[in-house]
Design a protein around this motif. Sequence first.
Motif, PDB file in Angstrom:
ATOM      1  N   PRO A   1      -4.377  14.685 -10.169  1.00 50.12           N
ATOM      2  CA  PRO A   1      -3.238  15.125  -9.348  1.00 50.12           C
ATOM      3  C   PRO A   1      -3.301  14.526  -7.951  1.00 50.12           C
ATOM      4  CG  PRO A   1      -4.897  16.834  -9.398  1.00 50.12           C
ATOM      5  CD  PRO A   1      -5.398  15.750 -10.318  1.00 50.12           C
ATOM      6  N   TRP A   2      -2.155  14.425  -7.315  1.00 48.69           N
ATOM      7  CA  TRP A   2      -2.107  14.007  -5.917  1.00 48.69           C
ATOM      8  C   TRP A   2      -2.763  15.083  -5.060  1.00 48.69           C
ATOM      9  CZ3 TRP A   2      -0.943   9.125  -5.547  1.00 48.69           C
ATOM     10  CH2 TRP A   2      -0.096   8.535  -6.493  1.00 48.69           C
ATOM     11  N   ARG A   3      -3.541  14.638  -4.029  1.00 50.37           N
ATOM     12  CA  ARG A   3      -4.364  15.573  -3.263  1.00 50.37           C
ATOM     13  C   ARG A   3      -3.932  15.758  -1.813  1.00 50.37           C
ATOM     14  NH1 ARG A   3      -7.007  18.983  -5.712  1.00 50.37           N
ATOM     15  NH2 ARG A   3      -9.175  18.649  -5.102  1.00 50.37           N
ATOM     16  N   PHE A   4      -3.437  14.686  -1.178  1.00 52.62           N
ATOM     17  CA  PHE A   4      -2.927  14.825   0.181  1.00 52.62           C
ATOM     18  C   PHE A   4      -2.057  13.619   0.522  1.00 52.62           C
ATOM     19  CE2 PHE A   4      -6.979  12.621   0.689  1.00 52.62           C
ATOM     20  CZ  PHE A   4      -6.773  11.694   1.689  1.00 52.62           C
ATOM     21  N   GLN A   5      -1.348  13.737   1.650  1.00 55.81           N
ATOM     22  CA  GLN A   5      -0.465  12.675   2.125  1.00 55.81           C
ATOM     23  C   GLN A   5      -0.921  12.173   3.483  1.00 55.81           C
ATOM     24  OE1 GLN A   5       3.211  15.187   1.375  1.00 55.81           O
ATOM     25  NE2 GLN A   5       4.093  13.142   1.229  1.00 55.81           N
ATOM     26  N   LEU A   6      -0.708  10.884   3.702  1.00 56.80           N
ATOM     27  CA  LEU A   6      -0.801  10.299   5.030  1.00 56.80           C
ATOM     28  C   LEU A   6       0.614  10.017   5.517  1.00 56.80           C
ATOM     29  CD1 LEU A   6      -3.658   7.655   4.598  1.00 56.80           C
ATOM     30  CD2 LEU A   6      -3.855   9.996   5.466  1.00 56.80           C
ATOM     31  N   MET A   7       0.897  10.368   6.760  1.00 49.89           N
ATOM     32  CA  MET A   7       2.199  10.129   7.365  1.00 49.89           C
ATOM     33  C   MET A   7       1.990   9.196   8.561  1.00 49.89           C
ATOM     34  SD  MET A   7       3.698  12.148   5.251  1.00 49.89           S
ATOM     35  CE  MET A   7       5.377  12.024   5.844  1.00 49.89           C
ATOM     36  N   LEU A   8       2.718   8.076   8.584  1.00 49.60           N
ATOM     37  CA  LEU A   8       2.557   7.087   9.642  1.00 49.60           C
ATOM     38  C   LEU A   8       3.543   7.343  10.767  1.00 49.60           C
ATOM     39  CD1 LEU A   8       2.099   3.820   7.537  1.00 49.60           C
ATOM     40  CD2 LEU A   8       0.376   5.499   8.270  1.00 49.60           C
ATOM     41  N   ASP A   9       3.017   7.501  11.970  1.00 43.15           N
ATOM     42  CA  ASP A   9       3.842   7.710  13.158  1.00 43.15           C
ATOM     43  C   ASP A   9       3.952   6.405  13.948  1.00 43.15           C
ATOM     44  OD1 ASP A   9       4.700  10.350  13.032  1.00 43.15           O
ATOM     45  OD2 ASP A   9       2.847  11.125  13.878  1.00 43.15           O
TER      46      ASP A   9
ATOM     47  N   GLY B   1       7.513  -1.818   7.760  1.00 39.31           N
ATOM     48  CA  GLY B   1       7.918  -0.726   8.637  1.00 39.31           C
ATOM     49  C   GLY B   1       8.652   0.389   7.933  1.00 39.31           C
ATOM     50  N   SER B   2       9.191   0.106   6.744  1.00 36.58           N
ATOM     51  CA  SER B   2       9.917   1.145   5.999  1.00 36.58           C
ATOM     52  C   SER B   2       8.996   2.183   5.381  1.00 36.58           C
ATOM     53  CB  SER B   2      10.762   0.501   4.895  1.00 36.58           C
ATOM     54  OG  SER B   2       9.926  -0.196   3.974  1.00 36.58           O
ATOM     55  N   ALA B   3       7.710   1.858   5.281  1.00 40.94           N
ATOM     56  CA  ALA B   3       6.748   2.769   4.641  1.00 40.94           C
ATOM     57  C   ALA B   3       6.138   3.695   5.680  1.00 40.94           C
ATOM     58  CB  ALA B   3       5.652   1.969   3.947  1.00 40.94           C
ATOM     59  N   HIS B   4       6.283   4.989   5.457  1.00 38.70           N
ATOM     60  CA  HIS B   4       5.643   5.955   6.358  1.00 38.70           C
ATOM     61  C   HIS B   4       5.021   7.127   5.598  1.00 38.70           C
ATOM     62  CE1 HIS B   4       9.047   8.715   5.844  1.00 38.70           C
ATOM     63  NE2 HIS B   4       9.829   7.669   5.982  1.00 38.70           N
ATOM     64  N   ASP B   5       5.247   7.181   4.276  1.00 35.80           N
ATOM     65  CA  ASP B   5       4.753   8.296   3.454  1.00 35.80           C
ATOM     66  C   ASP B   5       3.803   7.728   2.394  1.00 35.80           C
ATOM     67  OD1 ASP B   5       4.387  10.682   2.161  1.00 35.80           O
ATOM     68  OD2 ASP B   5       6.438  10.856   1.413  1.00 35.80           O
ATOM     69  N   ILE B   6       2.558   8.210   2.386  1.00 32.63           N
ATOM     70  CA  ILE B   6       1.519   7.684   1.508  1.00 32.63           C
ATOM     71  C   ILE B   6       0.884   8.832   0.742  1.00 32.63           C
ATOM     72  CG2 ILE B   6      -0.711   6.496   1.453  1.00 32.63           C
ATOM     73  CD1 ILE B   6       0.337   5.263   4.237  1.00 32.63           C
ATOM     74  N   TRP B   7       0.775   8.671  -0.579  1.00 35.69           N
ATOM     75  CA  TRP B   7       0.201   9.695  -1.439  1.00 35.69           C
ATOM     76  C   TRP B   7      -1.196   9.267  -1.892  1.00 35.69           C
ATOM     77  CZ3 TRP B   7       4.070  12.375  -5.274  1.00 35.69           C
ATOM     78  CH2 TRP B   7       5.206  12.792  -4.570  1.00 35.69           C
ATOM     79  N   VAL B   8      -2.114  10.238  -1.934  1.00 35.92           N
ATOM     80  CA  VAL B   8      -3.517   9.927  -2.197  1.00 35.92           C
ATOM     81  C   VAL B   8      -4.069  10.860  -3.281  1.00 35.92           C
ATOM     82  CG1 VAL B   8      -5.807   9.677  -1.166  1.00 35.92           C
ATOM     83  CG2 VAL B   8      -3.766   9.260   0.238  1.00 35.92           C
ATOM     84  N   ARG B   9      -4.826  10.281  -4.232  1.00 36.58           N
ATOM     85  CA  ARG B   9      -5.529  11.064  -5.250  1.00 36.58           C
ATOM     86  C   ARG B   9      -6.825  10.352  -5.605  1.00 36.58           C
ATOM     87  NH1 ARG B   9      -1.105  10.038 -10.166  1.00 36.58           N
ATOM     88  NH2 ARG B   9      -1.209   7.754 -10.137  1.00 36.58           N
ATOM     89  N   GLU B  10      -7.749  11.082  -6.226  1.00 35.47           N
ATOM     90  CA  GLU B  10      -9.055  10.495  -6.531  1.00 35.47           C
ATOM     91  C   GLU B  10      -8.964   9.374  -7.555  1.00 35.47           C
ATOM     92  OE1 GLU B  10     -10.179  14.824  -5.391  1.00 35.47           O
ATOM     93  OE2 GLU B  10      -8.576  13.844  -6.535  1.00 35.47           O
ATOM     94  N   HIS B  11      -8.119   9.516  -8.579  1.00 33.43           N
ATOM     95  CA  HIS B  11      -8.016   8.517  -9.647  1.00 33.43           C
ATOM     96  C   HIS B  11      -6.630   8.619 -10.285  1.00 33.43           C
ATOM     97  CE1 HIS B  11      -8.724  11.845 -12.469  1.00 33.43           C
ATOM     98  NE2 HIS B  11      -9.711  12.209 -11.672  1.00 33.43           N
ATOM     99  N   PRO B  12      -6.186   7.590 -11.007  1.00 32.66           N
ATOM    100  CA  PRO B  12      -4.812   7.574 -11.523  1.00 32.66           C
ATOM    101  C   PRO B  12      -4.467   8.709 -12.478  1.00 32.66           C
ATOM    102  CG  PRO B  12      -5.746   5.364 -11.535  1.00 32.66           C
ATOM    103  CD  PRO B  12      -6.868   6.294 -11.192  1.00 32.66           C
ATOM    104  N   ASP B  13      -5.456   9.290 -13.131  1.00 28.84           N
ATOM    105  CA  ASP B  13      -5.173  10.374 -14.068  1.00 28.84           C
ATOM    106  C   ASP B  13      -5.212  11.750 -13.422  1.00 28.84           C
ATOM    107  OD1 ASP B  13      -4.909   8.573 -16.194  1.00 28.84           O
ATOM    108  OD2 ASP B  13      -7.069   8.585 -16.575  1.00 28.84           O
TER     109      ASP B  13
END
Length: 204
Positions: free
Chosen positions: A107-115, A93-105
């Motif tokens: 850049p980060w591309r967008f975030q998911l926010m859990l409501d 339940g403490s997790a609400h911010d998620i970072w997403v990118r195509e591959h580990p090398d």
Amino acid sequence: MTRIDTPWGPWEAAPLEEVVALMRGLAAPWWVAGGHALELTAGRAYREHADVDIALLRRDHLAARRLLTGWDVHAAIVPGTLRPWPVDEVLPGSAHDIWVREHPDGPWRFQLMLDESAEEEWIYRRDPRVRRPLTDLTIKRNGFRHVVPEVQLLYKSKIRRPKDEIDFETVLPLLDDGQRHWLAASLRTEHTTHPWLAHLPHTP
């Protein structure tokens, strides 16, 4: 989009339309959040964006992770930290911010926010006394949904960065009486006092 360096690697946000196209593959409800949602309310671009935020209900987070199979996805389990989020792992339940990118090398591309939610009611994660029906949480325009402006401004009220002040000043004139009263009541519930209240109606 602006490129920004972070302790966890650079951000180079994907175009909003690309993220929306990807999220159309998710059967569960989702909506555009953050500054993009407020620009959609305004009907025009009025500032730059360093990221793209997509919100969804916590109860649907495993479906969202499966949609992103093949992407490099990390979750902030503890604020100020990131760690990989494997497919099919139930987040705490403490997790609400998620970072997403195509591959580990890359850049980060967008975030998911859990409501948070309970049945058909949205619950404000910072103060569960603030609630509203899920049907009143989003607006559908251009074939997808975005969060209503009064809720997005409530989220932005905590830190009040320069961009949040720009968002408030730009969007406030667009709110109707009901939206202004809801925002005022919610700010008083969470903060008791807040500088934005000077521009909002008094709500007992």
